[in-house]
Write a protein that holds these residues in place. Structure first.
Motif, PDB file in Angstrom:
ATOM      1  N   ALA A 285       1.250  -1.086  -0.157  1.00 52.74           N
ATOM      2  CA  ALA A 285       0.398  -0.113  -0.194  1.00 52.74           C
ATOM      3  C   ALA A 285       0.671   1.430   0.072  1.00 52.74           C
ATOM      4  N   GLU A 286       0.460   2.172  -0.161  1.00 52.86           N
ATOM      5  CA  GLU A 286       0.686   3.527  -0.725  1.00 52.86           C
ATOM      6  C   GLU A 286       1.282   4.192   0.843  1.00 52.86           C
ATOM      7  N   ASP A 287       0.651   4.110   1.955  1.00 53.32           N
ATOM      8  CA  ASP A 287       0.754   3.882   3.320  1.00 53.32           C
ATOM      9  C   ASP A 287       0.188   3.028   4.201  1.00 53.32           C
ATOM     10  N   PRO A 288       0.808   1.789   4.288  1.00 61.43           N
ATOM     11  CA  PRO A 288       0.334   0.593   4.992  1.00 61.43           C
ATOM     12  C   PRO A 288      -0.347   1.526   6.386  1.00 61.43           C
ATOM     13  N   LEU A 289      -0.115   2.050   7.286  1.00 61.73           N
ATOM     14  CA  LEU A 289      -0.268   3.002   8.535  1.00 61.73           C
ATOM     15  C   LEU A 289      -1.566   3.114   8.883  1.00 61.73           C
ATOM     16  N   GLU A 290      -1.755   3.744   7.095  1.00 67.64           N
ATOM     17  CA  GLU A 290      -3.160   4.188   7.360  1.00 67.64           C
ATOM     18  C   GLU A 290      -4.251   3.232   6.318  1.00 67.64           C
ATOM     19  N   VAL A 291      -3.337   2.122   6.071  1.00 65.59           N
ATOM     20  CA  VAL A 291      -4.527   1.274   5.190  1.00 65.59           C
ATOM     21  C   VAL A 291      -5.504   0.981   6.945  1.00 65.59           C
ATOM     22  N   VAL A 292      -3.510   0.160   7.723  1.00 67.36           N
ATOM     23  CA  VAL A 292      -4.558  -0.708   9.231  1.00 67.36           C
ATOM     24  C   VAL A 292      -5.225  -0.056   9.579  1.00 67.36           C
ATOM     25  N   ARG A 293      -5.303   1.669   9.928  1.00 72.50           N
ATOM     26  CA  ARG A 293      -6.683   1.862  11.268  1.00 72.50           C
ATOM     27  C   ARG A 293      -7.664   2.044  10.085  1.00 72.50           C
ATOM     28  N   LEU A 294      -7.640   2.372   8.483  1.00 72.44           N
ATOM     29  CA  LEU A 294      -9.243   2.272   8.344  1.00 72.44           C
ATOM     30  C   LEU A 294      -9.828   0.622   8.363  1.00 72.44           C
ATOM     31  N   MET A 295      -8.263  -0.036   8.140  1.00 76.35           N
ATOM     32  CA  MET A 295      -8.903  -1.176   8.891  1.00 76.35           C
ATOM     33  C   MET A 295      -9.679  -1.674   9.944  1.00 76.35           C
ATOM     34  N   ARG A 296      -8.989  -1.429  10.705  1.00 72.52           N
ATOM     35  CA  ARG A 296      -9.674  -1.669  12.093  1.00 72.52           C
ATOM     36  C   ARG A 296     -10.981  -0.708  11.829  1.00 72.52           C
ATOM     37  N   GLU A 297     -11.472   0.232  11.443  1.00 69.15           N
ATOM     38  CA  GLU A 297     -11.820   1.253  11.404  1.00 69.15           C
ATOM     39  C   GLU A 297     -13.630   0.548  10.260  1.00 69.15           C
ATOM     40  N   VAL A 298     -12.769  -0.310   9.518  1.00 71.91           N
ATOM     41  CA  VAL A 298     -14.075  -0.708   8.861  1.00 71.91           C
ATOM     42  C   VAL A 298     -14.411  -1.960   9.478  1.00 71.91           C
ATOM     43  N   VAL A 299     -13.684  -2.975  10.105  1.00 72.00           N
ATOM     44  CA  VAL A 299     -14.063  -4.102  10.654  1.00 72.00           C
ATOM     45  C   VAL A 299     -14.805  -3.758  11.720  1.00 72.00           C
ATOM     46  N   ASN A 300     -15.187  -2.543  13.234  1.00 71.73           N
ATOM     47  CA  ASN A 300     -15.327  -1.906  13.906  1.00 71.73           C
ATOM     48  C   ASN A 300     -16.843  -1.373  13.511  1.00 71.73           C
ATOM     49  N   GLY A 301     -17.498  -1.588  12.078  1.00 71.52           N
ATOM     50  CA  GLY A 301     -18.581  -0.661  11.762  1.00 71.52           C
ATOM     51  C   GLY A 301     -18.390   1.251  11.525  1.00 71.52           C
ATOM     52  N   ALA A 302     -17.167   0.971  12.032  1.00 69.88           N
ATOM     53  CA  ALA A 302     -18.206   2.236  11.669  1.00 69.88           C
ATOM     54  C   ALA A 302     -17.416   3.360  10.228  1.00 69.88           C
ATOM     55  N   VAL A 303     -16.920   2.783   9.737  1.00 73.24           N
ATOM     56  CA  VAL A 303     -16.983   3.874   8.211  1.00 73.24           C
ATOM     57  C   VAL A 303     -17.062   1.647   6.929  1.00 73.24           C
ATOM     58  N   ALA A 304     -18.324   2.201   6.041  1.00 72.86           N
ATOM     59  CA  ALA A 304     -18.431   0.562   4.963  1.00 72.86           C
ATOM     60  C   ALA A 304     -17.127   0.831   4.462  1.00 72.86           C
ATOM     61  N   PRO A 305     -16.494  -0.217   3.589  1.00 74.99           N
ATOM     62  CA  PRO A 305     -15.398  -0.711   2.776  1.00 74.99           C
ATOM     63  C   PRO A 305     -14.826   0.550   1.232  1.00 74.99           C
ATOM     64  N   GLU A 306     -16.369   0.899   1.223  1.00 72.08           N
ATOM     65  CA  GLU A 306     -16.590   2.480  -0.627  1.00 72.08           C
ATOM     66  C   GLU A 306     -15.757   3.683   0.458  1.00 72.08           C
ATOM     67  N   GLU A 307     -16.826   3.729   1.555  1.00 78.67           N
ATOM     68  CA  GLU A 307     -16.134   5.233   2.130  1.00 78.67           C
ATOM     69  C   GLU A 307     -15.060   5.022   2.171  1.00 78.67           C
ATOM     70  N   ALA A 308     -14.126   4.369   3.026  1.00 79.48           N
ATOM     71  CA  ALA A 308     -12.861   3.970   3.677  1.00 79.48           C
ATOM     72  C   ALA A 308     -11.942   4.431   2.391  1.00 79.48           C
ATOM     73  N   VAL A 309     -12.900   3.855   1.301  1.00 72.69           N
ATOM     74  CA  VAL A 309     -11.675   4.074  -0.165  1.00 72.69           C
ATOM     75  C   VAL A 309     -11.333   5.492  -0.146  1.00 72.69           C
ATOM     76  N   ARG A 310     -12.480   6.314  -0.158  1.00 72.27           N
ATOM     77  CA  ARG A 310     -12.030   8.045  -0.564  1.00 72.27           C
ATOM     78  C   ARG A 310     -11.895   8.421   0.637  1.00 72.27           C
ATOM     79  N   ALA A 311     -11.937   8.037   2.282  1.00 69.96           N
ATOM     80  CA  ALA A 311     -11.158   8.650   3.338  1.00 69.96           C
ATOM     81  C   ALA A 311      -9.516   7.749   2.754  1.00 69.96           C
ATOM     82  N   TYR A 312      -8.780   7.330   2.102  1.00 66.98           N
ATOM     83  CA  TYR A 312      -7.772   6.836   2.702  1.00 66.98           C
ATOM     84  C   TYR A 312      -7.467   7.707   0.991  1.00 66.98           C
ATOM     85  N   HIS A 313      -8.069   7.715   0.308  1.00 63.07           N
ATOM     86  CA  HIS A 313      -7.583   8.869  -1.115  1.00 63.07           C
ATOM     87  C   HIS A 313      -6.783  10.469  -0.570  1.00 63.07           C
ATOM     88  N   GLY A 314      -8.385  10.389   0.597  1.00 65.08           N
ATOM     89  CA  GLY A 314      -8.359  12.110   1.055  1.00 65.08           C
ATOM     90  C   GLY A 314      -7.036  11.712   2.119  1.00 65.08           C
TER      91      GLY A 314
END
Length: 348
Positions: A285-314
């Motif tokens: 990944a371009e930013d492994p730390l950010e990917v890991v952070r968002l993985m946890r957010e996705v599995v916790n239900g805080a953000v949907a997968p597609e929304e997480a992609v947008r957040a990652y690009h942001g």
């Protein structure tokens, strides 16, 4: 107690919540390749001229450990030794683990090699006593200086001779692990060569092979959990629901799109998986730390997968890091089992 132990206790006691879903970073690629295991060292504009050195790779691993989100850091025995010398795990709740065997189908990262195109053969490099204590002859009651957890992988080929050899090697490993008080988790790959099965049959075949190979194994010698390919929602749900004592995790496979990464962890949790062990999906990944952070957010239900992609690009944009793909392309699900799962979810 490291986080892994508490989460496994909650899952086995029937107290699972998404907060107990475990994430592992698989940084053990050097057990199957060489220079390329460390990933390209990219500039902010996405360009690169070389791979990370071993020292830089260890820096990246240590950064993930210090982020304190993953539950397991899987590395080679030799890199674990160096990480301990750095004090990377001192006071950390992240559990270190090593790849305890390196079957030939794992050797796919060796440049110009053809190993993955040949039937998998069992092979083991790591010495369990050395991994745990740093010596072949530890004193009674000696403290563990390395780790007491490792990954053992096996590949079934629908071939009597090959599968019998793989199971005999697995039996020998279990005896070695029991003699040393070493715990393991079991990775079962899909067949790495054509074996007379249609793609839609692979999930059922792998599930049955897992249950067959563990049927003669008593509790004390069973794996802590499983690591398997995501062969679709039906296969995962079948295995996870068949025997709740088997904690099932999914492996990441190829790098894929960022949407693939987030979709896989979401679908794994939805269909009974309790663990994600991702290698290339984090390492490349371009930013492994950010990917890991968002993985946890996705599995916790805080953000949907597609929304997480947008957040990652942001996040990449704010840091001035150029993404591998345009947002429109990175939002696409490209891996076939995930496409089926996503389609079923929309239909429901």
């Amino acid at each position: 107690m490291v986080r892994l132990e508490q989460k496994l206790e909650n899952i086995r006691a029937g107290r699972y919540t998404p907060a107990d879903f475990m994430i592992a970073d698989a940084k053990d690629g050097d057990m199957g390749s060489g220079v390329s295991a460390s990933a390209p060292r990219r500039n902010a504009d996405g360009s690169w001229q070389r791979y990370n050195t071993r020292s830089e790779f260890l820096d990246n691993i240590q950064a993930i450990i210090e982020q304190d989100i993953v539950d397991i850091m899987l590395v080679s025995a030799s890199n674990l030794e160096l990480l301990h010398e750095r004090g990377a795990f001192a006071g950390s709740a992240v559990k270190p683990a090593i790849r305890a065997n390196d079957t030939t189908d794992c050797w796919g990262g060796v440049r110009h090699a053809i190993y993955p195109k040949r039937p998998s053969r069992p092979f083991r490099t790591a010495n369990l006593s050395q991994v745990m204590y740093g010596t072949d002859t530890p004193e009674p009651g000696a403290p563990i200086t390395g780790t007491d957890l490792g990954l053992y992988s096996i590949t079934f080929l629908n071939d009597v001779e090959a599968d019998a050899a793989a199971l005999e090697a697995f039996t020998a490993f279990r005896a070695d692990a029991a003699a040393n008080g070493f715990k393991y988790f079991l990775e079962v790959f899909n067949p790495n060569v054509p074996c007379g099965l249609e793609p839609e049959q692979i999930g059922a075949y792998v599930n049955d092979c897992i249950l067959r190979c563990l049927a003669g194994v008593l509790k004390a010698h069973r794996p802590q959990f499983l690591k398997i390919p995501f062969n679709g929602p039906e296969a995962l749900e079948e295995l996870a629901s068949f025997d709740p004592s088997l904690v099932v995790g999914v492996l990441g496979g190829g790098a894929g799109t960022t949407r693939d990464t987030f979709e896989l962890i979401a679908q794994a949790e939805r269909f009974g998986g309790r663990l994600a062990l991702f290698g290339r999906k984090i390492n490349l990944a371009e930013d492994p730390l950010e990917v890991v952070r968002l993985m946890r957010e996705v599995v916790n239900g805080a953000v949907a997968p597609e929304e997480a992609v947008r957040a990652y690009h942001g996040a990449l944009q704010k840091k001035g890091i150029r993404s591998h793909r345009e947002l429109a392309d990175d939002r696409k699900v490209t891996e076939a089992p995930l496409m089926r799962a996503a389609s079923q979810q929309r239909a429901a």
